[in-house]
Design an enzyme around this catalytic site. Structure first.
Site, PDB file in Angstrom:
ATOM      1  N   ASP A 187       0.875  -1.211   0.030  1.00 43.76           N
ATOM      2  CA  ASP A 187       0.071   0.146  -0.075  1.00 43.76           C
ATOM      3  C   ASP A 187       0.785   1.250   0.105  1.00 43.76           C
ATOM      4  OD1 ASP A 187      -2.428  -1.587   0.017  1.00 43.76           O
ATOM      5  OD2 ASP A 187      -2.345  -1.558   2.182  1.00 43.76           O
ATOM      6  N   HIS A 239      -6.939   7.880  -0.239  1.00 36.07           N
ATOM      7  CA  HIS A 239      -7.882   8.193   0.845  1.00 36.07           C
ATOM      8  C   HIS A 239      -7.075   8.206   2.222  1.00 36.07           C
ATOM      9  CE1 HIS A 239      -7.324   3.864   0.807  1.00 36.07           C
ATOM     10  NE2 HIS A 239      -8.027   4.010   1.992  1.00 36.07           N
ATOM     11  N   GLU A 260     -11.965   1.931  -2.443  1.00 34.76           N
ATOM     12  CA  GLU A 260     -12.670   1.601  -3.575  1.00 34.76           C
ATOM     13  C   GLU A 260     -13.563   2.511  -4.267  1.00 34.76           C
ATOM     14  OE1 GLU A 260     -13.944  -1.936  -0.140  1.00 34.76           O
ATOM     15  OE2 GLU A 260     -15.062   0.019  -0.122  1.00 34.76           O
ATOM     16  N   LYS A 310     -11.141  -1.145  -7.547  1.00 35.21           N
ATOM     17  CA  LYS A 310     -12.002  -1.962  -6.526  1.00 35.21           C
ATOM     18  C   LYS A 310     -13.294  -1.303  -6.335  1.00 35.21           C
ATOM     19  CE  LYS A 310     -11.979  -3.912  -2.011  1.00 35.21           C
ATOM     20  NZ  LYS A 310     -11.180  -3.972  -0.468  1.00 35.21           N
ATOM     21  N   GLU A 355     -10.501 -10.577  -3.039  1.00 34.10           N
ATOM     22  CA  GLU A 355      -9.806 -10.152  -1.867  1.00 34.10           C
ATOM     23  C   GLU A 355     -10.785 -11.079  -0.837  1.00 34.10           C
ATOM     24  OE1 GLU A 355      -9.249  -5.928  -0.804  1.00 34.10           O
ATOM     25  OE2 GLU A 355      -7.782  -5.589  -2.542  1.00 34.10           O
TER      26      GLU A 355
END
Length: 485
Positions: free
Chosen positions: A100, A140, A233, A336, A420
């Site tokens: 990430d 985010h 997402e 996603k 996932e």
């Protein structure tokens, strides 16, 4: 066994000079190696299985190992432990790791000043282990998935300063509460960030990533998931994980001035300017949140088409940018969609509506997103692979039904899928790895050229300190290695 591989068509790239420059790392030929002696592994009580075939399983890296909370951002912490962990994962047969990369850490203090050092060092360590990397570009605010008590990663500090000057830069629900998880979609193209638009800021970040990690792209970094909303997402910040556990419908977030202006403009375009009245919107959407049938009216359809359309447009814009920026790098691009399944068995699917998916009992709200991903060569990432309907506490929930609908959309559009788990192994919900295998087979059944991989969220404590979970994990990797058969 096949893993996702999309080669983008070549196009002209524009180089963007970033202020922070890093000397490119030399390419190191892949060579798997053993990082701990057999006696040492017995001391950990880990049973390591080797796999002769590449597994499509990726494991998320712990953010704490990168020392990204240091001031200034540091390098890889506990390097010896990290090297050992990567070596054990390689021996277990996983394909790679998920890294990430948070906007709020890399471009934390000033616009266009990027600190890639710990991520570059981690990429080199992963390369030496022979593993691959799937990168997640996180635009985010949130908590790392692999740390139960981690410090929250905020948006860049200079972005927060702009929020304090203009609260409408963040999404708001009808009572005026603003969520600082993600910048409002309504100002995507407006120069509200010190002369740049949010889309320009995202694009500059991606270009800097491309230029600094170019030696690894296509060789070590084989996939990039581009974050497009809360928790990475493509959705609105309608609800969080706790809301989903409690079966809440979520809240519509379209009350900042930029979203309201967009709604009014759309109402004028369809010849119904009175439909752009924000007070009427509040009344109408409040009823929808309470679960009645106000969604199933001409005005309800107008609101929901606009609300979902804004989300689709946001995704389209970012896909276009990413496709151009990473063209020719031979990496898989993906995005996603959220798994808000709590009201899937109702007529309105209200928790999906508030998230931005106009999906009801009579309308397929995920096919438009799958088509959009297909246009730009993106794979679809989705969760819920580990969840069973029979384990849900609410009779309106159906994670299996929602996942099957998303997978059907992916099959119709011919796009790859990245699966996932919905949570890490021990964060309060015991995941079913057997269910992951079952749902993976459901997706792959009948496909001539399947393209599927899986990302597992797990902390280092779960994998390396628990023989029970390690045994489950290695068995899972072995099953996924043969799931295409």
């Amino acid at each position: 066994m096949s893993t996702i591989s999309i080669i983008h068509s070549p196009s002209t790239l524009t180089r963007f000079p970033c202020i922070f420059r890093t000397k490119p790392h030399p390419i190191i030929h892949h060579q798997r190696f053993t990082t701990r002696s057999a006696a040492g592994r017995r001391q950990l009580n880990l049973s390591v299985q080797s796999s002769s075939t590449a597994s499509p399983v990726y494991v998320t890296l712990p953010l704490a190992e990168l020392n990204v909370y240091a001031d200034p951002v540091g390098t890889v912490g506990r390097r010896e432990f990290t090297v050992e962990s990567l070596g054990i994962l390689a021996e277990a047969g996983v394909e790679g790791v998920v890294m990430d990369v948070w906007w709020g850490l890399v471009e934390r203090d000033q616009p266009r000043v990027y600190h890639w050092e710990p991520f570059l060092e981690m990429a080199e360590l992963v390369q030496r282990s022979g593993l691959k990397i799937r990168v997640v570009l996180a635009f985010h605010e949130g908590y790392p998935h692999t740390q139960s008590c981690a410090e929250k990663v905020s948006l860049p500090l200079w972005i927060l300063e702009e929020f304090y000057k203009n609260r409408d830069l963040v999404c708001a629900e009808r009572h005026g509460w603003h969520k600082e998880e993600y910048i409002s979609l309504g100002c995507d193209t407006l120069p509200v960030l010190r002369g740049r638009s949010p889309l320009e800021a995202y694009a500059d970040f991606m270009r800097s990533f491309r230029d600094n990690f170019r030696p690894f792209l296509g060789l070590v970094i084989t996939g990039i998931q581009v974050g497009m909303g809360p928790e990475g997402e493509l959705r609105y910040p309608s609800s969080d994980f706790q809301d989903l556990l409690l079966g809440r419908a979520g809240k519509f977030h379209c009350y900042d001035k930029y979203m309201v202006a967009s709604l009014k403009e759309h109402a004028r375009e369809v010849g119904m300017p009175e439909w752009g009245n924000v007070y009427r919107v509040a009344e109408q959407l409040q009823f929808a949140e309470n679960g009645n049938d106000s969604w199933n009216t001409p005005y309800g359809a107008f609101l929901l088409e606009w609300y979902s359309g804004m989300l689709l447009m946001h995704g389209e814009r970012i896909c276009e940018q990413a496709e151009a920026i990473f063209s020719g790098t031979n990496v898989t691009m993906s995005a996603k969609l959220a798994g808000h399944y709590c009201h899937y068995l109702t007529q309105s699917h209200v928790s999906e509506l508030t998230a931005g998916y106009y999906n009801t009992s009579t309308r397929d709200g995920y096919l438009p997103f799958a088509r959009m991903f297909a246009r730009h060569g993106f794979a679809l990432c989705c969760s819920c692979f580990d969840l069973k309907d029979e384990m849900e506490r609410y009779p309106t929930s159906s994670p299996e039904g929602l996942l099957k609908q998303m997978l059907s959309a992916a099959r119709v559009c011919g796009i790859p899928v990245e699966g996932e788990t919905s949570a890490s192994l021990c964060n309060g919900r015991i995941i079913s790895l057997k269910q992951v295998v079952t749902m993976s087979k459901h997706y792959l059944s009948g496909l001539e050229n399947p393209s599927f991989s899986f990302k597992l969220r797990a902390t280092k404590e779960e994998l390396f300190n628990s023989p029970k979970y390690w045994a489950m994990f290695t068995d899972f990797v072995s099953q996924m290695s043969n799931v295409n058969d």
